[in-house]
Design a protein around this motif. Structure first.
Motif, mmCIF file in Angstrom:
data_model
loop_
_atom_site.group_PDB
_atom_site.id
_atom_site.type_symbol
_atom_site.label_atom_id
_atom_site.label_comp_id
_atom_site.label_asym_id
_atom_site.label_seq_id
_atom_site.Cartn_x
_atom_site.Cartn_y
_atom_site.Cartn_z
ATOM 1 N N PRO A 141 0.827 -1.208 0.000
ATOM 2 C CA PRO A 141 0.000 0.000 0.000
ATOM 3 C C PRO A 141 0.866 1.265 0.000
ATOM 4 O O PRO A 141 1.785 1.394 0.801
ATOM 5 N N THR A 142 0.557 2.165 -0.906
ATOM 6 C CA THR A 142 1.310 3.420 -1.000
ATOM 7 C C THR A 142 1.023 4.322 0.188
ATOM 8 O O THR A 142 1.908 5.052 0.652
ATOM 9 N N PHE A 143 -0.207 4.257 0.680
ATOM 10 C CA PHE A 143 -0.646 5.137 1.772
ATOM 11 C C PHE A 143 -0.986 4.238 2.976
ATOM 12 O O PHE A 143 -2.130 3.829 3.161
ATOM 13 N N PRO A 144 0.011 3.926 3.782
ATOM 14 C CA PRO A 144 -0.131 2.824 4.746
ATOM 15 C C PRO A 144 -1.077 3.095 5.903
ATOM 16 O O PRO A 144 -1.509 2.155 6.572
ATOM 17 N N ARG A 145 -1.417 4.370 6.162
ATOM 18 C CA ARG A 145 -2.312 4.707 7.267
ATOM 19 C C ARG A 145 -3.739 5.013 6.810
ATOM 20 O O ARG A 145 -4.617 5.261 7.646
ATOM 21 N N ALA A 146 -3.943 5.012 5.522
ATOM 22 C CA ALA A 146 -5.214 5.510 4.985
ATOM 23 C C ALA A 146 -6.314 4.455 5.009
ATOM 24 O O ALA A 146 -6.059 3.254 4.919
ATOM 25 N N ARG A 147 -7.566 4.951 5.108
ATOM 26 C CA ARG A 147 -8.732 4.147 4.756
ATOM 27 C C ARG A 147 -8.953 4.337 3.257
ATOM 28 O O ARG A 147 -9.043 5.467 2.781
ATOM 29 N N TYR A 148 -9.033 3.245 2.536
ATOM 30 C CA TYR A 148 -9.304 3.304 1.105
ATOM 31 C C TYR A 148 -10.807 3.084 0.925
ATOM 32 O O TYR A 148 -11.316 1.993 1.192
ATOM 33 N N LEU A 149 -11.521 4.111 0.481
ATOM 34 C CA LEU A 149 -12.970 4.031 0.299
ATOM 35 C C LEU A 149 -13.290 3.679 -1.156
ATOM 36 O O LEU A 149 -12.899 4.405 -2.077
ATOM 37 N N ILE A 150 -13.998 2.574 -1.332
ATOM 38 C CA ILE A 150 -14.367 2.090 -2.668
ATOM 39 C C ILE A 150 -15.850 1.751 -2.642
ATOM 40 O O ILE A 150 -16.325 1.080 -1.720
ATOM 41 N N ALA A 151 -16.581 2.211 -3.649
ATOM 42 C CA ALA A 151 -17.998 1.849 -3.758
ATOM 43 C C ALA A 151 -18.130 0.330 -3.838
ATOM 44 O O ALA A 151 -17.426 -0.329 -4.622
ATOM 45 N N ALA A 152 -19.023 -0.226 -3.040
ATOM 46 C CA ALA A 152 -19.149 -1.687 -2.953
ATOM 47 C C ALA A 152 -19.448 -2.319 -4.306
ATOM 48 O O ALA A 152 -18.873 -3.363 -4.656
#
Length: 284
Positions: free
Chosen positions: A123-134
């Motif tokens: 993961p490029t952004f190791p602390r992030a929540r990745y929000l993706i439409a289900a």
């Protein structure tokens, strides 16, 4: 360049400044009348948007990413860009990002979710929540599960494997239903057609508005004919309806448009539909 909407600070972070396509490759049904005086290739960009709120740092899309194998979609193949350096120039490092939002899961929007580290896609952004439409996730997961051996589907399956699955396995992905409020001043809503569950973001603050529009529109000359489909539109009729909805929303709110593949701007009504006026960030 930066624009502020009340407490929101918005920066464009461009991965690729010049991304040329033959007109008929990008818009298979394009006519000479629609192209007007344009000659040669259409020069797109790949731009993401960083939004800082009082309590969160939010990144909309993450570009194509470097070193991705896309042997069919050659326009996406083996990038080597200084995207993370450009992000750092805004004062934000990858570990500073709290939320990463996918407008949709095409390679040039989610490929940058991961980076190659010692032969592994991390993961490029190791602390992030990745929000993706289900529904968007379900579509790409199904493509991957079908194990296509060739064609565009094979590169989409590679996208799931090297760019989406690693952040899922790291426990960073949150699948969301739309509409969805990220935080004060940032709401996600569905505008499908380019993909199954393409989303946009409505940004607001200080009485001003902006719209992160992803791939609802790909080039300014689509404003003169909102029915003009891009080659990747999964549902051209729904995509055209979404383009009109976006334009109506932008006019209604006098919102700054923040597209992925051409420069920010504003939209007003014209006798034949809508007109687009470039407005570089820094001009609210």
């Amino acid at each position: 360049m930066t624009v502020t909407l009340g407490p929101l600070r918005i920066d464009a972070v461009t991965e690729l400044d010049h991304w040329p396509f033959a007109p008929a490759e990008l818009f298979p049904a394009v006519t000479p009348e629609q192209l007007g005086d344009h000659r040669g290739h259409l020069d797109l960009s790949i731009t993401t948007y960083l939004v800082r709120t009082p309590d969160q740092t939010v990144l909309f899309d993450a570009g194509n990413g470097n070193a991705k194998e896309r042997p069919v979609l050659l326009a996406h193949h083996q990038f080597d860009t200084p995207y993370l350096d450009r992000l750092a120039a805004t004062g934000v490092m990858p570990e500073d990002v709290d939320v990463v939002i996918a407008t949709h899961l095409h390679p040039d929007h989610c490929g940058g979710f991961t980076q190659l580290v010692d032969g592994s896609w991390d993961p490029t952004f190791p602390r992030a929540r990745y929000l993706i439409a289900a529904d968007e996730y379900a579509w790409l997961q199904e493509v991957h599960a079908a194990a296509p051996e060739g064609g565009v589907a094979a590169d989409l399956a590679r996208t799931f494997e090297d760019s989406v699955l690693p952040v899922v396995e790291a426990g960073l992905v949150e699948l969301i239903d739309l509409p969805y409020e990220v935080t004060d001043g940032i709401t996600l809503r569905s505008l499908p057609g380019h993909t199954t569950a393409h989303l946009i973001a409505e940004l607001s603050g200080g009485g001003q508005h902006a719209l992160v529009s992803g791939d609802v529109l790909h080039h300014p000359f689509q404003f003169s004919d909102l029915t003009l489909a891009q080659g990747g539109d999964v549902d051209p009729v729904a995509a055209a309806e979404s383009r009109r909805t976006l334009c109506e929303l932008a006019v209604e709110r006098d919102a700054l448009l923040l597209p992925a593949h051409f420069g920010p701007g504003r939209i007003d009504r014209a006798s034949d539909g809508f007109r687009y006026h470039p407005a570089p960030l820094g001009v609210a």
